[in-house]
Motif scaffolding. Sequence first.
Motif, PDB file in Angstrom:
ATOM      1  N   PRO A  74       0.800  -1.231   0.000  1.00  0.00           N
ATOM      2  CA  PRO A  74       0.000   0.000   0.000  1.00  0.00           C
ATOM      3  C   PRO A  74       0.832   1.280   0.000  1.00  0.00           C
ATOM      4  N   ASP A  75       2.090   1.210   0.390  1.00  0.00           N
ATOM      5  CA  ASP A  75       2.953   2.391   0.435  1.00  0.00           C
ATOM      6  C   ASP A  75       3.600   2.700  -0.909  1.00  0.00           C
ATOM      7  N   ILE A  76       3.569   1.763  -1.841  1.00  0.00           N
ATOM      8  CA  ILE A  76       4.235   1.923  -3.131  1.00  0.00           C
ATOM      9  C   ILE A  76       3.287   2.610  -4.107  1.00  0.00           C
ATOM     10  N   ALA A  77       3.780   3.637  -4.797  1.00  0.00           N
ATOM     11  CA  ALA A  77       2.979   4.305  -5.824  1.00  0.00           C
ATOM     12  C   ALA A  77       2.892   3.388  -7.041  1.00  0.00           C
ATOM     13  N   GLU A  82       4.687   7.871 -15.566  1.00  0.00           N
ATOM     14  CA  GLU A  82       5.720   8.899 -15.593  1.00  0.00           C
ATOM     15  C   GLU A  82       7.105   8.302 -15.815  1.00  0.00           C
ATOM     16  N   ARG A  83       7.322   7.120 -15.308  1.00  0.00           N
ATOM     17  CA  ARG A  83       8.654   6.515 -15.419  1.00  0.00           C
ATOM     18  C   ARG A  83       8.919   5.927 -16.796  1.00  0.00           C
ATOM     19  N   ILE A  84       7.902   5.326 -17.396  1.00  0.00           N
ATOM     20  CA  ILE A  84       8.129   4.701 -18.695  1.00  0.00           C
ATOM     21  C   ILE A  84       7.676   5.581 -19.839  1.00  0.00           C
ATOM     22  N   GLY A  85       6.997   6.674 -19.546  1.00  0.00           N
ATOM     23  CA  GLY A  85       6.520   7.579 -20.594  1.00  0.00           C
ATOM     24  C   GLY A  85       5.226   7.057 -21.179  1.00  0.00           C
ATOM     25  N   THR A  86       4.300   7.936 -21.432  1.00  0.00           N
ATOM     26  CA  THR A  86       2.990   7.480 -21.908  1.00  0.00           C
ATOM     27  C   THR A  86       3.056   6.942 -23.328  1.00  0.00           C
TER      28      THR A  86
END
Length: 111
Positions: A74-77, A82-86
């Motif tokens: 539950p703490d992980i976004a 955003e990291r891999i790009g849309t």
Amino acid sequence: MDNTEFQIQKRRGIIVWVYSLKQLKTLKRYGLIHYVSRKMKYVVLYVNEEEVALTLEKLQHLHFVRQVEQSYRPDIAMNFAERIGTKAAYQVKDEDELDVANTKIRLAETV
């Protein structure tokens, strides 16, 4: 009729490493048993988010418990756009193009 809305209860997983699985009935008091690994001797419990700290403390004091860990899921976004790009996330290559490009024709006589 009662017009109360259904509220989703926030829960967290707790992994309880035990010496023996004989005390499974005792662990049912502390939360919902989701999974039991008989080979590795651990139990996954689900507990309400408000009760996690108190339950962890109680479980650590039991004589048959080796170690207690809480799940950090539950703490992980979980938004990875955003990291891999849309653009990269939605690009799909046709499987036919890949198969044709990597296929080499070899005759049985030359193999």
